[in-house]
Design an enzyme around this catalytic site. Structure first.
Site, PDB file in Angstrom:
ATOM      1  CD  GLU A 501      -3.414   0.694   1.794  1.00 16.80           C
ATOM      2  OE1 GLU A 501      -3.383  -0.547   2.340  1.00 16.80           O
ATOM      3  OE2 GLU A 501      -4.325   1.315   1.858  1.00 16.80           O
ATOM      4  CD  GLU A 775      -4.423  -0.524   9.260  1.00 16.52           C
ATOM      5  OE1 GLU A 775      -3.706  -1.633   9.032  1.00 16.52           O
ATOM      6  OE2 GLU A 775      -4.887  -0.119   8.305  1.00 16.52           O
TER       7      GLU A 775
HETATM    8  C1  RAM Z   1      -6.589   1.789   4.511  1.00 12.45           C
HETATM    9  C2  RAM Z   1      -5.343   2.805   4.559  1.00 12.45           C
HETATM   10  C3  RAM Z   1      -5.686   3.893   5.293  1.00 12.45           C
HETATM   11  C4  RAM Z   1      -7.418   4.471   5.471  1.00 12.45           C
HETATM   12  C5  RAM Z   1      -8.090   3.687   4.104  1.00 12.45           C
HETATM   13  C6  RAM Z   1      -9.372   4.226   4.307  1.00 12.45           C
HETATM   14  O1  RAM Z   1      -6.260   1.057   3.421  1.00 12.45           O
HETATM   15  O2  RAM Z   1      -4.361   2.162   5.403  1.00 12.45           O
HETATM   16  O3  RAM Z   1      -5.099   4.196   6.548  1.00 12.45           O
HETATM   17  O4  RAM Z   1      -7.077   5.879   5.288  1.00 12.45           O
HETATM   18  O5  RAM Z   1      -7.618   2.535   4.276  1.00 12.45           O
END
Ligand code: RAM
Length: 924
Positions: A501, A775
């Site tokens: 990502e 996260e």
């Molecule tokens: C995930 C990302 C990010 C977020 C989006 C909506 O894939 O890691 O942190 O903002 O989704």
């Protein structure tokens, strides 16, 4: 006595000494910078810069200044040939517009400044500083893009897309006389390293970084005067995929990709004239170099059997190499000098411990999740392959946990050409990790700690602020926030640095921006991100989810709002109106997009919602569960109001009065619609599920009447109590939670939430071993292991946004007017804290606030820089005296009492250094 406090005091003492020492001396301005805060930049991007400086410590304020600008240093200060501002009578020390002769590409410009203080006394001239422009327009470039012939690109990756092996390129040149000055202007579609006569040019990594490459590519300028000599020279480069040509998230693997290309221009001034060497068909190229593959997500493969010997030097025989192909520059792709700091090798971390859960595969633990590449020194046997694997965490059996890298292989390989020690570091990739596993080294050798060193890489900022306290876990949180920022400011602001990502997610960026601006001098970095955002804005005003856009045409509330929130935050923290001017159209177009999605001012559009809110009410679709329980239209309408309000404030700053009136009306209308739809007369939300974030958004964005707000706060406190005083907030709710509670007189409740050790909370992740921000609050738990979701990053900065509140309220350094021209020092003692302190390098100079509680006495040390006025709010039993600089406080020229309440003294202070002691009223 508390040791952190002592350190804080020592810093203050040093400042105090210099303050006293320098008082009344005819000093000069210091810290001269250009535009977004750059010092003596080379390859600068803007021919209309602004000038800023700081006043020497001990100067109260400036009454006038004078700036002189010249094309050569000898002309200063008395004969400036480019601009002489004359004596300008005002106190502006920041972002003064250049109004002199037109500047052009390559020009080197020198400048100095002096000031008159508040008593009219002139200072000395500052030191002479300078900046040099890069190549400002595509027309300045004389060569073409070069690459290997497409006919040689006939290999495919495991995912069936064209394999772009790194290209080794070289060009021999002859310089006919002695070199006076030489500049290398260079960039790539891909990433490059350049060399002159065998030596690397500059110390940057992964240049030129990541911009929307179909619209704009950053170019670099290097001073290579000392690298070029009379006679034969060799200019060479290695070129790899990088962001432009490599796999990026949904840009699917089999998709046809743009091959990497190189562009450069070496300009040499000799005693005889100018020689210019450009990229053209005279360059030679081979794909047979040792870096066989290099990819951001997957890692790098180095085969020493392909060693090219002295290929970077003059007497190398390149007759077997191919001729490059050329491609003309496109007018629609702007070549613009890189306007912000490059990524560099910033720190090193040695190995802490070694374990060996699988024989022959030792794991090296650095004790800190970080981002970069390892330097590897291991013994190998000829022909063997060293496999270097990375992981952020370990499985319970001690082996590497790599599931959360998803499609990113994140593995490096080294193939040995002979027996013995190798020394190697990958060049065109980066990893997010805490652990490295090695296998394939000489099996007779016993793993040693010095076999690997972590080289930490991030954009080359100067760190600006620091925070420390009496509480170990709060300090660990500060460290985790800092590492989260380091790891995710890799040329662009990324959501995470490790999985497949690593994208510039706008929502994550907007929540972390204020914290980041305390952490480091990030104005230039964010200004560039906003430039990319302007380029990527879609015709209907939508802002793509990630910048540069690698995803598509969707736009989400709370995410796209980055185009309003980040410019406003930068303006507020730096005082530079330009950031608002530059982005004002983008903000308005974004409001147009909102309008197109709204009916009766209620917005229905795509919304990630309160992303990753814990304890959602179960939904069938995990994708929707991630969006939390606050309805999408609620979030969108709240953010619509917020975006309108901040655009209105920007219009105020820019003097666009018609817009101000129009936006004020619109703001009122949205508020009205929002209140009517989502709240009843008792200040309770009308939706079935009540969420903390609903109340937080309504209160933080000021969307309810005063009476309703007071009722709403009670509901918020009630539902927080229902969760045993825990948060239930995701990406959007968490950053504003502390501010709302604090503003509503609930700072004790906020302290209790902040100091919680159980799930979900900041300290909970720390208790599970976090060294960065995660996260999710429970990305890993000692009890249940890893979170089941594929989205499980251990380096995601969003929840680090609490830093903003820690600096402004726990330590108490809060800007009140743009650029910290007015500040409030209002520290907040509370259980279980006994001390906290912070310093911040503000645009006007260092601000400091350091407090401690001891035997019911509250001690506060404060530093207020030149030009700044501060309101000090000192917690105290005001029936007892306030002691200031050792004596009972009395109004004086520098500091005045404005008011006192039962539990605080309110003072107004001028620049200076102050020490206070009060009797604290709250039982500890
Ligand atoms: C995930 C990302 C990010 C977020 C989006 C909506 O894939 O890691 O942190 O903002 O989704």
């Amino acid at each position: 006595m508390n040791s952190k406090y002592l350190v804080g005091c020592a810093v203050l003492l040093v400042l105090l000494c210099s303050f006293v020492q320098h008082r009344n001396l005819n000093q000069a301005p210091t810290n001269l910078t250009i535009s977004e805060g750059l010092t003596n930049p080379l390859g600068f991007y803007d021919s209309s810069p602004t000038f800023s400086w700081k006043l020497p410590v001990g100067t109260e304020s400036q009454s006038a200044y004078s700036i002189v600008v010249a094309s050569s240093p000898e002309l200063l200060p008395n004969h400036p040939d480019l601009w002489n501002s004359g004596k300008v009578n005002n106190d502006q020390t920041l972002f003064v517009n250049y109004k002199g002769k037109k500047l052009s590409s390559r020009q080197k410009v020198y400048w100095q400044v002096k000031f008159w203080d508040n008593k009219g006394k002139a200072s000395n001239w500052s030191e002479r500083t300078h900046f040099e422009l890069g190549l400002l327009s595509n027309k300045d470039w004389k060569g073409n893009w070069i690459s290997v012939s497409p006919t040689q690109l006939n290999e495919f990756t495991r995912k069936k897309s064209v394999l772009f092996r790194p290209q080794y390129m070289r060009k021999k040149l002859n310089v006919d006389s002695n070199v006076k000055k030489a500049r290398l202007y260079i960039t790539a579609r891909g990433v490059f390293e350049a060399y002159i006569n065998g030596l690397k040019v500059g110390t940057d990594v992964m240049t030129p970084g990541w911009t929307p490459t179909n619209k704009n590519i950053s170019t670099l300028t290097y001073d290579v005067t000392d690298m070029i000599k009379k006679g034969d020279n060799t200019l060479s480069a290695v070129l790899a995929e990088g962001w432009n040509s490599g796999r990026i998230y949904l840009r699917r693997d089999a998709e046809k990709k743009d091959a990497p290309f190189l562009l450069c221009q070496l300009e040499i001034q000799t005693t005889k004239g100018t020689q210019t060497i450009v990229t053209d068909k005279t360059w030679k190229v081979t794909l047979n170099g040792p870096i066989r593959e290099a990819n951001i997500y997957d890692g790098e493969t180095y085969n020493a059997n392909f060693d090219l010997g002295n290929w970077k030097n003059n007497n190398y025989d390149d007759s077997e190499w191919s001729q490059v192909v050329e491609e003309q520059l496109s007018e629609s792709v702007l070549l613009l000098p890189k306007r912000y700091q490059t990524v560099k090798n910033k720190e090193i971390i040695p190995v802490k411990t070694i374990t060996e859960p699988i024989a022959g595969k030792p794991i090296f633990n650095f004790g800190q999740n970080n981002v970069g590449v390892p330097l590897i020194k291991v013994p190998m046997k000829k022909g063997d392959t060293l496999t270097v694997r990375f992981a952020e965490m370990l499985n319970t059996d001690g082996t590497m946990y790599t599931g959360n890298y998803r499609g990113a292989k994140s593995t490096d390989y080294y193939i040995a050409a002979k027996d013995g020690m190798i020394e190697w570091k990958p060049t065109f990739t980066f990893h997010g990790y805490q652990y490295i596993e090695l296998s394939g080294f000489d099996s007779k050798a016993k793993p040693q700690k010095d076999w690997v060193t972590a080289i930490v890489q991030y954009s080359d900022f100067n760190l600006n602020g620091n925070f420390t306290s009496s509480h170990t876990k709060l300090n660990q949180l500060q460290s985790n926030i800092t590492w989260g920022l380091k790891g995710n400011f890799f040329d662009i602001p990324t959501d995470c640095p490790q999985r497949d990502e690593r994208l510039g997610w706008t929502g994550d960026a907007q929540v972390i921006a204020p914290t980041s601006l305390f952490f480091a001098d990030m104005y230039a970095f964010w200004a560039s991100y906003l430039q990319s955002m302007r380029m990527e804005q879609l015709p209907d005003g939508a802002i793509p989810h990630v910048i540069p856009n690698a995803l598509g045409t969707e736009s989400s509330s709370g995410w796209g709002d980055a185009c309003v929130i980040i410019p406003w935050e930068i303006y507020f923290r730096t005082g530079d109106k330009r950031i608002l001017e530059d982005n004002y159209d983008m903000m308005n177009k974004w409001l147009g997009y909102y309008a197109s999605k709204s009916k009766g001012n209620i917005v229905t559009m795509m919304a990630f919602g309160d992303w990753l809110q814990p304890y959602t009410i179960p939904k069938d679709n995990p994708k929707m569960t991630r969006r939390g329980d606050t309805p999408g239209d609620f979030v969108s309408t709240a953010y619509y109001a917020r975006a309108v309000e901040l655009t209105m404030k920007s219009a105020q700053v820019l003097g666009k009065n018609e817009d101000v009136n129009r936006l004020k009306e619109l703001h009122q209308a949205i508020k009205k619609a929002f209140d009517a739809k989502y709240f009843d007369a008792n200040g309770r939300t009308t939706t079935k599920i009540e969420t903390q974030t609903q109340y937080l958004l309504a209160l933080d964005f000021g969307l309810l009447s005063k009476e309703k707000s007071l009722k709403a706060i009670d509901h918020l406190v009630r539902i927080i109590a229902d969760c045993d005083n825990h948060l239930r907030t995701g990406f959007l709710g968490t950053p504003i939670l502390p501010f709302v509670l604090d503003n509503m007189g609930q700072s004790d409740l906020m302290y209790s939430i902040l100091f919680k050790e159980s799930y979900p909370s900041w300290f909970y992740s720390i208790n599970q071993g976090a060294t960065t921000m995660w996260e999710r609050w429970d990305s890993y738990t000692l009890k249940d292991g890893f979170h089941k979701d594929g989205m499980n990053s251990f380096n995601h900065y969003a929840y680090g946004a609490i830093g903003h509140w820690m600096y402004e309220r726990i330590a108490g350094i809060k800007p009140i007017a743009a650029g910290y021209k007015e500040i409030e020092i209002s520290p907040m003692p509370g259980l279980p804290l006994t001390s906290a302190s912070a310093t911040y390098d503000s645009p006007y100079g260092k601000v400091g606030s350091s407090w401690k509680l001891e035997n019911n006495q509250f001690y506060l040390d404060v530093v207020i820089p030149s030009q700044v006025t501060a309101t000090l709010i000192i917690p105290a039993d005001t029936n007892k005296d306030l002691i200031s600089n050792g004596v009972i406080f009395k109004n004086n020229q520098m500091i005045q009492l404005i008011k006192k309440t039962a539990n605080a003294y309110y003072l107004k202070a001028k620049p200076g250094i102050y020490q206070f002691k009060s009797t604290y009223f709250k039982p500890q």
